[in-house]
Each structure stands twice: as structure tokens, then as C-alpha cells.
Design a protein around this motif. Structure first.
Motif, PDB file in Angstrom:
ATOM      1  N   GLY A 103       0.701  -1.303  -0.101  1.00 51.72           N
ATOM      2  CA  GLY A 103      -0.013   0.079   0.139  1.00 51.72           C
ATOM      3  C   GLY A 103       0.895   1.156   0.037  1.00 51.72           C
ATOM      4  N   GLY A 104       1.984   1.369   0.703  1.00 49.93           N
ATOM      5  CA  GLY A 104       2.669   2.551   0.924  1.00 49.93           C
ATOM      6  C   GLY A 104       3.394   2.785  -0.639  1.00 49.93           C
ATOM      7  N   GLY A 105       4.011   1.866  -1.218  1.00 51.24           N
ATOM      8  CA  GLY A 105       4.508   2.020  -2.564  1.00 51.24           C
ATOM      9  C   GLY A 105       3.551   2.555  -3.557  1.00 51.24           C
ATOM     10  N   ALA A 106       2.431   1.897  -3.574  1.00 53.23           N
ATOM     11  CA  ALA A 106       1.315   2.125  -4.465  1.00 53.23           C
ATOM     12  C   ALA A 106       0.817   3.543  -4.208  1.00 53.23           C
ATOM     13  CB  ALA A 106       0.092   1.134  -4.323  1.00 53.23           C
ATOM     14  N   ALA A 107       0.721   4.102  -3.062  1.00 52.88           N
ATOM     15  CA  ALA A 107       0.271   5.205  -2.692  1.00 52.88           C
ATOM     16  C   ALA A 107       1.542   6.458  -2.981  1.00 52.88           C
ATOM     17  CB  ALA A 107       0.387   5.600  -1.165  1.00 52.88           C
ATOM     18  N   ALA A 108       2.701   5.966  -3.112  1.00 50.66           N
ATOM     19  CA  ALA A 108       3.756   6.902  -3.922  1.00 50.66           C
ATOM     20  C   ALA A 108       3.360   7.174  -5.326  1.00 50.66           C
ATOM     21  CB  ALA A 108       4.964   6.466  -3.581  1.00 50.66           C
ATOM     22  N   LEU A 109       2.854   6.130  -6.073  1.00 50.01           N
ATOM     23  CA  LEU A 109       2.758   6.001  -7.294  1.00 50.01           C
ATOM     24  C   LEU A 109       1.479   6.654  -7.734  1.00 50.01           C
ATOM     25  CD1 LEU A 109       3.063   5.139 -10.205  1.00 50.01           C
ATOM     26  CD2 LEU A 109       2.256   2.994  -9.937  1.00 50.01           C
ATOM     27  N   VAL A 110       0.384   6.374  -6.832  1.00 47.95           N
ATOM     28  CA  VAL A 110      -1.050   7.283  -7.177  1.00 47.95           C
ATOM     29  C   VAL A 110      -0.721   8.781  -6.928  1.00 47.95           C
ATOM     30  CG1 VAL A 110      -3.158   7.705  -6.284  1.00 47.95           C
ATOM     31  CG2 VAL A 110      -2.351   5.126  -6.710  1.00 47.95           C
ATOM     32  N   GLY A 111       0.214   9.176  -5.921  1.00 45.32           N
ATOM     33  CA  GLY A 111       0.595  10.643  -5.772  1.00 45.32           C
ATOM     34  C   GLY A 111       1.079  10.977  -6.900  1.00 45.32           C
ATOM     35  N   ALA A 112       2.113  10.254  -7.400  1.00 51.52           N
ATOM     36  CA  ALA A 112       2.661  10.802  -8.620  1.00 51.52           C
ATOM     37  C   ALA A 112       1.953  10.808  -9.887  1.00 51.52           C
ATOM     38  CB  ALA A 112       3.886   9.565  -8.976  1.00 51.52           C
ATOM     39  N   LEU A 113       0.933  10.157  -9.967  1.00 51.89           N
ATOM     40  CA  LEU A 113      -0.127  10.317 -11.044  1.00 51.89           C
ATOM     41  C   LEU A 113      -0.773  11.648 -10.824  1.00 51.89           C
ATOM     42  CD1 LEU A 113      -1.075   6.626 -11.371  1.00 51.89           C
ATOM     43  CD2 LEU A 113       0.081   7.488 -12.919  1.00 51.89           C
ATOM     44  N   GLY A 114      -1.244  11.808  -9.527  1.00 46.31           N
ATOM     45  CA  GLY A 114      -1.831  13.035  -9.279  1.00 46.31           C
ATOM     46  C   GLY A 114      -1.197  14.300  -9.731  1.00 46.31           C
ATOM     47  N   VAL A 115      -0.104  14.404  -9.071  1.00 47.76           N
ATOM     48  CA  VAL A 115       0.859  15.470  -9.468  1.00 47.76           C
ATOM     49  C   VAL A 115       0.951  15.505 -11.269  1.00 47.76           C
ATOM     50  CG1 VAL A 115       3.286  16.567  -9.248  1.00 47.76           C
ATOM     51  CG2 VAL A 115       2.368  15.045  -7.408  1.00 47.76           C
ATOM     52  N   ALA A 116       1.239  14.348 -11.756  1.00 48.50           N
ATOM     53  CA  ALA A 116       1.630  14.380 -13.163  1.00 48.50           C
ATOM     54  C   ALA A 116       0.418  15.272 -13.789  1.00 48.50           C
ATOM     55  CB  ALA A 116       1.801  13.094 -13.757  1.00 48.50           C
ATOM     56  N   SER A 160       9.234   6.617   8.001  1.00 45.95           N
ATOM     57  CA  SER A 160       9.475   7.833   7.336  1.00 45.95           C
ATOM     58  C   SER A 160       9.036   8.138   6.001  1.00 45.95           C
ATOM     59  CB  SER A 160      10.981   7.519   7.558  1.00 45.95           C
ATOM     60  OG  SER A 160      11.546   6.606   6.624  1.00 45.95           O
ATOM     61  N   VAL A 161       8.946   7.265   5.384  1.00 42.98           N
ATOM     62  CA  VAL A 161       8.641   6.979   3.888  1.00 42.98           C
ATOM     63  C   VAL A 161       6.924   7.769   3.418  1.00 42.98           C
ATOM     64  CG1 VAL A 161       8.254   6.020   1.579  1.00 42.98           C
ATOM     65  CG2 VAL A 161      10.493   5.774   2.938  1.00 42.98           C
ATOM     66  N   PRO A 162       6.218   6.733   4.347  1.00 38.89           N
ATOM     67  CA  PRO A 162       4.900   7.335   4.386  1.00 38.89           C
ATOM     68  C   PRO A 162       4.585   8.580   4.840  1.00 38.89           C
ATOM     69  CG  PRO A 162       5.135   5.375   6.017  1.00 38.89           C
ATOM     70  CD  PRO A 162       6.208   5.387   4.986  1.00 38.89           C
ATOM     71  N   ALA A 163       5.410   9.027   5.978  1.00 45.08           N
ATOM     72  CA  ALA A 163       5.151  10.276   6.526  1.00 45.08           C
ATOM     73  C   ALA A 163       5.793  11.499   5.264  1.00 45.08           C
ATOM     74  CB  ALA A 163       6.033  10.450   7.584  1.00 45.08           C
ATOM     75  N   ARG A 164       6.593  10.970   4.480  1.00 40.81           N
ATOM     76  CA  ARG A 164       7.104  11.808   3.448  1.00 40.81           C
ATOM     77  C   ARG A 164       6.102  11.860   2.290  1.00 40.81           C
ATOM     78  NH1 ARG A 164      11.857  11.155   0.750  1.00 40.81           N
ATOM     79  NH2 ARG A 164      12.206   8.934   1.571  1.00 40.81           N
ATOM     80  N   ILE A 165       5.362  10.893   2.173  1.00 38.60           N
ATOM     81  CA  ILE A 165       4.463  10.950   1.144  1.00 38.60           C
ATOM     82  C   ILE A 165       3.341  11.795   1.468  1.00 38.60           C
ATOM     83  CG2 ILE A 165       2.451   9.437   0.060  1.00 38.60           C
ATOM     84  CD1 ILE A 165       4.183   6.926   0.305  1.00 38.60           C
ATOM     85  N   VAL A 166       2.963  11.741   2.637  1.00 42.16           N
ATOM     86  CA  VAL A 166       1.968  12.604   3.239  1.00 42.16           C
ATOM     87  C   VAL A 166       2.422  14.256   2.902  1.00 42.16           C
ATOM     88  CG1 VAL A 166       0.855  13.637   5.280  1.00 42.16           C
ATOM     89  CG2 VAL A 166       0.928  11.006   4.914  1.00 42.16           C
ATOM     90  N   GLU A 167       3.665  14.490   3.291  1.00 40.32           N
ATOM     91  CA  GLU A 167       4.247  15.713   3.455  1.00 40.32           C
ATOM     92  C   GLU A 167       4.219  16.261   1.738  1.00 40.32           C
ATOM     93  OE1 GLU A 167       8.159  15.818   4.936  1.00 40.32           O
ATOM     94  OE2 GLU A 167       8.530  17.791   4.004  1.00 40.32           O
ATOM     95  N   VAL A 168       4.558  15.585   0.896  1.00 41.02           N
ATOM     96  CA  VAL A 168       4.574  15.511  -0.743  1.00 41.02           C
ATOM     97  C   VAL A 168       3.242  15.759  -1.248  1.00 41.02           C
ATOM     98  CG1 VAL A 168       5.574  14.859  -2.694  1.00 41.02           C
ATOM     99  CG2 VAL A 168       7.156  14.704  -0.880  1.00 41.02           C
ATOM    100  N   CYS A 169       2.459  14.874  -0.950  1.00 43.98           N
ATOM    101  CA  CYS A 169       0.833  15.142  -1.360  1.00 43.98           C
ATOM    102  C   CYS A 169       0.388  16.362  -0.852  1.00 43.98           C
ATOM    103  CB  CYS A 169       0.353  13.881  -0.962  1.00 43.98           C
ATOM    104  SG  CYS A 169       0.656  12.187  -2.028  1.00 43.98           S
ATOM    105  N   ARG A 170       0.523  16.606   0.192  1.00 43.89           N
ATOM    106  CA  ARG A 170       0.144  17.945   0.962  1.00 43.89           C
ATOM    107  C   ARG A 170       0.405  18.994   0.207  1.00 43.89           C
ATOM    108  NH1 ARG A 170      -2.005  21.388   1.648  1.00 43.89           N
ATOM    109  NH2 ARG A 170      -2.356  22.891   3.518  1.00 43.89           N
TER     110      ARG A 170
END
Lengths: 209, 209
Positions: free
Chosen positions: A24-37, A117-127
Motif C-alpha cells: 500500500g505504501g509504494g502504491a500510494a507513492a505511485l498514485v501521488g505521482a500520477l496526481g502530480v503529473a 519515514s517514507v509514508p510520512a514523506r508521502i503525506v508531506e509531498v502530497c500535501r
């Protein structure tokens, strides 16, 4: 192989398999990247248009920042997975003697903190990316404004999943000061992010109504 | 090249670029596929475990259905893009004479209806996948239950984006009967899907509390 070099079909199949990573963590990072894109796409389809000339400078600034957030999220797909093995090893440490139990507890505690640490950074970056979308929705071409709506929905989902993955690890950490600080920091960003994301989405719906 | 054979990095960069496809629709199909895949992962990490033996048969059934939904969503990344060119061509048709105007209107109307079809199916498939997650959350291993929470958040986001992409096309369609029927069908599935997704996510949160 680095995840960003895997095919979409390969990555999705690996995700579905019983292999513990990606999860779920890695997939969330990808979904976030798709959102930014999607936000970047809207900027790229707006710059150079006479009608939006007044926003040109700001849109170029947004694109630079969005590209950096997108790359950070793509890198986090693997960074999240890298914390799995140390955590799995820590669980497997012997706990026969008191000394072994103490050692295991220390190693596990650190591995759990690292895994947050990584999921916390996913939150920070998506924010941050949600704030960029708030800037894009007021400046982007009306012809592709629905893509800002999609982008912000993906970012909101990734934000929530980032927090969920932090929560899972925090539940087993003994350092109460660390737990409380991390929980509060992450939760505040998620609550703020959800409010901004919903506002951006409502703007998109109004623009299309 | 088929999208499922593109690398993650390549696909995300293409999404961010000013190339009109892939866009929000294709990205929603991918996010939906990632959501389904997380549900399958939980099933795959549960089957064969003594503790969950009573759910074995149902989990195998769910896996078969989830795999089929996942493949359908992956295929929709390209299917969505295929409707872009006919739509773009229709907009470009000459409208000098009355006959040309009529012809253009007919072609455009059909292209718009066709362009609704993939996002409407994204909604339909994500709606079904959310129901599968509702079955998984009660049967899946507690050790990976957070992944059901992530899966259902991705499916909810894909569901909402599917509807948004239907709405964008419906806004320009003249056939009011078609518009109303499509809008109602899609909206009902989205509203139902959101309720079930929120319920599944609340179950995950309870399990982790």
C-alpha cells in the motif's frame, strides 16, 4: 530492477501477488505521482496560450516544483520497499534470553521508526502537491480543468494511505514522544490537505456546471 | 506501444506532458487497477493460512473476479485514449455550409457518446471492485488489513474521476435522453460505491485501533 523501470502490467501484477513489497505504501507513492503529473499536464497545456498569458510565469514556477514532487514520489516507491527487509529481519531476531529480548526490542523499535519515514514523506509531498493544484485550478486552461479534479482526488487518496501506513507502524512503537509527535504532524497535514483537496474539487465541479 | 508495456517512469512523464493522452481517464483506470491489485494481494497473503481456513473458498473466488476486473481496468488505459482522436477529428470537421454543420454535429455527437463509454465502465468496474473489498475486509489477514484500506481509497478516487470524465462529455451531448440515463446510472453507482468504500475504510480503521 528499480520500480520506475518496471512496466505498468508488471508492477500491477507484482502488487497483486503475495510478494510483501510493493504494498500500500509504494502504491500510494505511485498514485501521488500520477496526481502530480495531471496537474503538470494542465500547466503544460495552458502555457503558451494567449488567453492565459497573465499566468505564464506562475505556471512555469508550478511546473518546476511539481516535477520535483513527482520525482520524489516515484523514488519513494522503492524507498518504501527498502524498509521492509530490516523490519522483517527485526521480527525474526531471537528472543530466548533477556539480553536477546532487549536487543530485539531496540532493533525493532528503530526499524519501525524508519518504516514510518517514507509514508510520512508521502503525506508531506502530497500535501504540497494539493496546494499546487489549488494554484493550478485558478490558472489552468478550462478545456482540461477536469484533469485538475482527477489529480486532486488521487493526491487525497495517496495522502490518506500515507497516514494509514504511518499509523500501522506507530501502533507498535514504544517511544510515546516519537509516536505522539509523528501522529500529530501527519494528521494535521492530512486534515489540511483533505480540506484543500475538497475545495479544489468543488472548484472544478463549479467550472464544469 | 501498449500502455501496459510502458515503464512507470515513462507513463508518469507522458501523463505530465502536454500530450493530450493519457489524461485523467486513463490515469483513473490505472489507479483503479492498483486498488484492485491491493485487494488481491491481501487475498494472496491470506489463503493457505490455517487461521483463515474457513474463508479459503470465498477468497479464491474473489481472486478470480478481482483478476478479471484488474485486467479490464488495465485495458481501459488504452481504450480511453482511443476515443480521443475521433473526438478531436470531429471538432475539426468543416462547418461552412448547413450540410457540413449537420454532418459535424452528428459525428461529434457520436464521438462524445463513445468517449463516455470507457469512463462509465471505469465507474462500473470500480463499483464492483469496492464490493470485493467489502468481502475481503471481513476475511483477509489482519496483518495486511491496511492494504484493503489503501485499495478502497484508490478505487473511490478512480470511481469519482470516472464520473467526472463522463460529466465532461455529457455536457456537450445534445441527446437529452441519453444524457439523463447515463448521468443517473453513473451517479447511482458512484454514490453507492462511496458509501461502501467509506464503510470498508472505517472497518480497517477499527481493526487497527
Amino acid at each position: 530492477m528499480k520500480s520506475d523501470q518496471k512496466t505498468l502490467a508488471g508492477f500491477v501484477e507484482e502488487l497483486a501477488s503475495k510478494s510483501p513489497v510493493p504494498g500500500g505504501g509504494g502504491a500510494a507513492a505511485l498514485v501521488g505521482a500520477l496526481g502530480v503529473a495531471l496537474g503538470s499536464m494542465v500547466c503544460n497545456l495552458t502555457v503558451g496560450k494567449k488567453k492565459y498569458a497573465e499566468h505564464e510565469t506562475r505556471l512555469h514556477e508550478i511546473l518546476v516544483e511539481a516535477t520535483s514532487l513527482q520525482q520524489a514520489l516515484i523514488a519513494m516507491i522503492d524507498e518504501d520497499a527498502e524498509h521492509f527487509l530490516p523490519l522483517s529481519r527485526a521480527y525474526g531476531l531471537p528472543q530466548g534470553t533477556e539480553a536477546e529480548k532487549t536487543k530485539r526490542e531496540q532493533v525493532l523499535e528503530q526499524a519501525l521508526k524508519d518504516a514510518c519515514s517514507v509514508p510520512a514523506r508521502i503525506v508531506e509531498v502530497c500535501r504540497k502537491a494539493i496546494d499546487l493544484h489549488a494554484a493550478i485550478v485558478d490558472r489552468g486552461s478550462r478545456l482540461v480543468i477536469s484533469d485538475v479534479g482527477c489529480g486532486v482526488q488521487f493526491l487525497k487518496a495517496a495522502l490518506i494511505c500515507g497516514e494509514l501506513n504511518v499509523t500501522v507502524n506507530l501502533a507498535m512503537i514504544k517511544d510515546k514522544v516519537f509516536v505522539q509527535r509523528m501522529r500529530e504532524t501527519v494528521h494535521r497535514q492530512v486534515e489540511e490537505g483533505k480540506i484543500v483537496a475538497d475545495r479544489v474539487y468543488a472548484s472544478v465541479e463549479s467550472a464544469l456546471a
